[in-house]
Write an enzyme that holds these catalytic residues in place. Structure first.
Site, PDB file in Angstrom:
ATOM      1  N   ASN A   9       0.866  -1.186   0.000  1.00 17.75           N
ATOM      2  CA  ASN A   9       0.000   0.000   0.000  1.00 17.75           C
ATOM      3  C   ASN A   9       0.900   1.233   0.000  1.00 17.75           C
ATOM      4  O   ASN A   9       1.494   1.564   1.014  1.00 17.75           O
ATOM      5  CB  ASN A   9      -0.885  -0.049   1.247  1.00 17.75           C
ATOM      6  CG  ASN A   9      -1.688   1.224   1.441  1.00 17.75           C
ATOM      7  OD1 ASN A   9      -1.771   2.050   0.539  1.00 17.75           O
ATOM      8  ND2 ASN A   9      -2.280   1.382   2.620  1.00 17.75           N
ATOM      9  N   LYS A  11       0.053   4.248  -0.299  1.00 22.48           N
ATOM     10  CA  LYS A  11      -0.617   5.424   0.286  1.00 22.48           C
ATOM     11  C   LYS A  11      -0.436   6.637  -0.632  1.00 22.48           C
ATOM     12  O   LYS A  11      -0.441   6.484  -1.848  1.00 22.48           O
ATOM     13  CB  LYS A  11      -0.087   5.666   1.707  1.00 22.48           C
ATOM     14  CG  LYS A  11      -0.149   4.393   2.566  1.00 22.48           C
ATOM     15  CD  LYS A  11       0.061   4.629   4.019  1.00 22.48           C
ATOM     16  CE  LYS A  11      -0.035   3.278   4.743  1.00 22.48           C
ATOM     17  NZ  LYS A  11      -0.117   3.421   6.178  1.00 22.48           N
ATOM     18  N   HIS A  94      -9.634   1.115   4.593  1.00 17.01           N
ATOM     19  CA  HIS A  94      -8.375   1.307   5.326  1.00 17.01           C
ATOM     20  C   HIS A  94      -8.636   2.235   6.514  1.00 17.01           C
ATOM     21  O   HIS A  94      -9.439   3.165   6.433  1.00 17.01           O
ATOM     22  CB  HIS A  94      -7.316   1.900   4.391  1.00 17.01           C
ATOM     23  CG  HIS A  94      -5.954   1.874   4.994  1.00 17.01           C
ATOM     24  ND1 HIS A  94      -5.551   2.806   5.921  1.00 17.01           N
ATOM     25  CD2 HIS A  94      -4.921   1.012   4.844  1.00 17.01           C
ATOM     26  CE1 HIS A  94      -4.313   2.509   6.308  1.00 17.01           C
ATOM     27  NE2 HIS A  94      -3.906   1.434   5.664  1.00 17.01           N
ATOM     28  N   GLU A  96      -7.029   4.628   7.670  1.00 20.22           N
ATOM     29  CA  GLU A  96      -6.808   6.057   7.406  1.00 20.22           C
ATOM     30  C   GLU A  96      -8.032   6.673   6.740  1.00 20.22           C
ATOM     31  O   GLU A  96      -8.296   7.869   6.901  1.00 20.22           O
ATOM     32  CB  GLU A  96      -5.532   6.234   6.554  1.00 20.22           C
ATOM     33  CG  GLU A  96      -4.284   5.987   7.400  1.00 20.22           C
ATOM     34  CD  GLU A  96      -3.079   5.488   6.628  1.00 20.22           C
ATOM     35  OE1 GLU A  96      -3.066   5.585   5.383  1.00 20.22           O
ATOM     36  OE2 GLU A  96      -2.138   4.989   7.282  1.00 20.22           O
ATOM     37  N   GLU A 161      -5.728  -5.017  10.308  1.00 18.03           N
ATOM     38  CA  GLU A 161      -4.698  -4.000  10.522  1.00 18.03           C
ATOM     39  C   GLU A 161      -5.006  -3.228  11.809  1.00 18.03           C
ATOM     40  O   GLU A 161      -5.772  -2.260  11.793  1.00 18.03           O
ATOM     41  CB  GLU A 161      -4.687  -3.009   9.347  1.00 18.03           C
ATOM     42  CG  GLU A 161      -4.313  -3.619   8.028  1.00 18.03           C
ATOM     43  CD  GLU A 161      -3.710  -2.593   7.071  1.00 18.03           C
ATOM     44  OE1 GLU A 161      -2.603  -2.823   6.607  1.00 18.03           O
ATOM     45  OE2 GLU A 161      -4.347  -1.562   6.828  1.00 18.03           O
ATOM     46  N   GLY A 167       2.138   2.196  10.716  1.00 17.92           N
ATOM     47  CA  GLY A 167       3.079   3.314  10.573  1.00 17.92           C
ATOM     48  C   GLY A 167       3.762   3.703  11.875  1.00 17.92           C
ATOM     49  O   GLY A 167       4.380   4.751  11.968  1.00 17.92           O
ATOM     50  N   SER A 206       3.056  -2.286  10.289  1.00 14.18           N
ATOM     51  CA  SER A 206       4.497  -2.365  10.505  1.00 14.18           C
ATOM     52  C   SER A 206       5.096  -3.728  10.164  1.00 14.18           C
ATOM     53  O   SER A 206       5.983  -4.215  10.856  1.00 14.18           O
ATOM     54  CB  SER A 206       4.850  -1.942  11.944  1.00 14.18           C
ATOM     55  OG  SER A 206       4.469  -0.591  12.156  1.00 14.18           O
TER      56      SER A 206
HETATM   57  P1  PGA Z   1       2.618   0.173   7.654  1.00 19.38           P
HETATM   58  O1  PGA Z   1       1.190   0.411   6.950  1.00 19.38           O
HETATM   59  O2  PGA Z   1       3.167  -1.111   7.096  1.00 19.38           O
HETATM   60  O3  PGA Z   1       3.438   1.359   7.273  1.00 19.38           O
HETATM   61  O4  PGA Z   1       2.373   0.080   9.127  1.00 19.38           O
HETATM   62  C1  PGA Z   1       0.305  -0.645   6.718  1.00 19.38           C
HETATM   63  C2  PGA Z   1      -0.955  -0.128   6.075  1.00 19.38           C
HETATM   64  O5  PGA Z   1      -1.372   0.993   6.376  1.00 19.38           O
HETATM   65  O6  PGA Z   1      -1.576  -0.816   5.239  1.00 19.38           O
END
Ligand code: PGA
Length: 244
Positions: A9, A11, A94, A96, A161, A167, A206
């Protein structure tokens, strides 16, 4: 037997030149024979990635789509358009996006539009730190799944997630992740018994080159949804190599 999958992803990161370099490096370093390898660039770069990845086996996902049919919806991107430019998947719900106000029913409507267009949704669920600390993690994830399970279809994937691990560098332990994945599979077994065994469950939050193998070794973790580490070709390729 569920085929493993590693999805990147990206983003809202990247530029034409950065993405060109990344896809070229990935094409040279990831093996797609035993694992579905998917990348999800921002909308403006989907076609570029589609062209660069042609013949490599690397698949393409949108990061979102509209719940509506093509029409007068300024600023939206229809699922049919994603399919038209070569996407097979779309990430939906997601955290976010949920934090920005997307609701369970909107995610469900987008998933229906995606399936209608021939896309396979990657449906994201997960609890916040506060919800985990108050012992509500399973209830929160189950409530998110309630909205999605009725229309779940073969080929849909679910990405667990935990918001506190996205993140942050804070990963769920393999045991914590497996615990939730087994709850999710049990939930599917109850509500969609025909799909429970074959639906692929991804862990995200992560995932890195050095923790992927331990996560992927768990019985109900069929792969990963990777954010930060998917922007580095070497790291992403190492995660793909660790795929179950
Ligand atoms: P990350 O993000 O691996 O940077 O924690 C995962 C995601 O948001 O899908």
């Amino acid at each position: 037997m569920r085929r493993s999958v590693v999805a990147g992803n990206w983003k809202m990161y990247g530029s034409g030149s950065m993405i060109e370099g990344l896809v070229t490096a990935l094409a040279a370093s990831v093996a797609t024979d035993a694992c579905d390898v998917i990348v999800s660039p921002p909308f403006p770069y989907l076609s570029l990635v589609q062209q660069l990845a042609k013949g490599t086996g690397i698949g393409l996902a949108g990061q979102n789509c509209s719940a509506f049919e093509p029409g007068a919806h300024t600023g939206e991107v229809a699922a049919a358009m994603l399919a038209d430019i070569g996407c097979q998947w779309v990430i939906l719900g997601h955290s976010e996006r949920r934090q920005a106000g997307e609701t369970d029913s909107e995610v469900a409507a987008k998933a229906a539009a995606a399936r209608q267009a021939g896309l396979q949704p990657i449906l994201c669920v997960g609890e916040t730190l506060e919800q985990r600390q108050s012992g509500d993690a399973v209830a929160v994830v189950t409530a998110q799944l309630e909205a999605l399970v009725v229309d779940l279809a073969a080929g849909d994937m679910i990405a667990y997630e935990p918001v506190w691990a996205i993140g942050t560098g804070e990963t769920a332990t393999p045991e914590q992740a497996q615990e939730m994945h087994s709850e999710i599979r049990a939930f599917l077994a109850k509500h969609q018994p025909a799909l429970a065994e074959d639906t692929r469950l991804l862990y995200g939050g992560s995932v890195k080159a050095d923790n992927a193998a331990a996560l992927f070794a768990e019985q109900d973790i069929d792969g990963g949804l990777v954010g930060g580490a998917s922007l580095q070709a070497d790291d992403f390729a190492a995660i793909v190599r660790a795929a179950p």
